[in-house]
Motif scaffolding. Sequence first.
Motif, short mmCIF file in Angstrom:
data_model
loop_
_atom_site.label_atom_id
_atom_site.label_comp_id
_atom_site.label_asym_id
_atom_site.label_seq_id
_atom_site.Cartn_x
_atom_site.Cartn_y
_atom_site.Cartn_z
N ALA A 181 -27.72 -0.13 29.78
CA ALA A 181 -27.35 0.23 28.41
C ALA A 181 -25.92 -0.22 28.11
O ALA A 181 -25.64 -0.72 27.02
N ARG A 182 -25.01 -0.04 29.07
CA ARG A 182 -23.63 -0.48 28.86
C ARG A 182 -23.56 -2.00 28.70
O ARG A 182 -22.86 -2.51 27.83
N ARG A 183 -24.29 -2.72 29.53
CA ARG A 183 -24.30 -4.19 29.42
C ARG A 183 -24.84 -4.64 28.06
O ARG A 183 -24.34 -5.59 27.47
N ALA A 184 -25.85 -3.93 27.56
CA ALA A 184 -26.41 -4.28 26.25
C ALA A 184 -25.39 -4.06 25.14
O ALA A 184 -25.27 -4.89 24.23
N VAL A 185 -24.64 -2.96 25.19
CA VAL A 185 -23.61 -2.69 24.19
C VAL A 185 -22.53 -3.77 24.27
O VAL A 185 -22.11 -4.32 23.24
N ILE A 186 -22.08 -4.08 25.47
CA ILE A 186 -21.03 -5.10 25.66
C ILE A 186 -21.50 -6.44 25.10
O ILE A 186 -20.77 -7.11 24.37
N ARG A 187 -22.72 -6.83 25.43
CA ARG A 187 -23.26 -8.11 24.95
C ARG A 187 -23.34 -8.13 23.42
O ARG A 187 -22.97 -9.10 22.76
N ASP A 188 -23.82 -7.03 22.83
CA ASP A 188 -23.95 -6.93 21.38
C ASP A 188 -22.59 -7.05 20.69
O ASP A 188 -22.43 -7.77 19.71
N LEU A 189 -21.59 -6.36 21.22
CA LEU A 189 -20.24 -6.44 20.64
C LEU A 189 -19.61 -7.81 20.86
O LEU A 189 -18.96 -8.35 19.98
N ARG A 190 -19.80 -8.36 22.04
CA ARG A 190 -19.23 -9.68 22.35
C ARG A 190 -19.77 -10.74 21.38
O ARG A 190 -19.05 -11.64 20.97
N ASN A 191 -21.02 -10.61 20.99
CA ASN A 191 -21.63 -11.57 20.07
C ASN A 191 -21.11 -11.43 18.64
O ASN A 191 -21.42 -12.25 17.79
N SER A 192 -20.33 -10.40 18.37
CA SER A 192 -19.82 -10.14 17.03
C SER A 192 -18.34 -10.45 16.87
O SER A 192 -17.79 -10.20 15.81
#
Length: 125
Positions: A99-110
């Motif tokens: 879940a943390r990796r998914a949040v990080i990836r989502d924010l990094r893409n923004s």
Amino acid sequence: MGHLQHDAPRAAEALGLVETYSYLSGASGKRYLFTSVPEESLSDYPGAVAVRTSARRNGRRIVWVGEIDPLGFEHGAAIGRKSRRMETFIHLLAREPDARRAVIRDLRNSVDVATPLRVPREAAE
């Protein structure tokens, strides 16, 4: 491309905690609740997703996003230039590593989109 929304929840506004709580939205459009913390206290939040933002003329940009490991060490990468006016935020609601990796990836893409400066809600309406 996702829009980074930097605003406070209504409950935080009602309690006078606008500077403490903010939403950051990822590329997916999902909003994540973050808490402002002092830079030097990041190691006190093992298991948190952490974000550093830097002030720019047109708003704030994420310059680092990562995770705090169980020993308090930061894991992440710089994705922008730091400035003198930095803010540090943590997200505690992503409890599992995936879940943390998914949040990080989502924010990094923004990160290409600036977060708007905080405007009082009554001024924005």
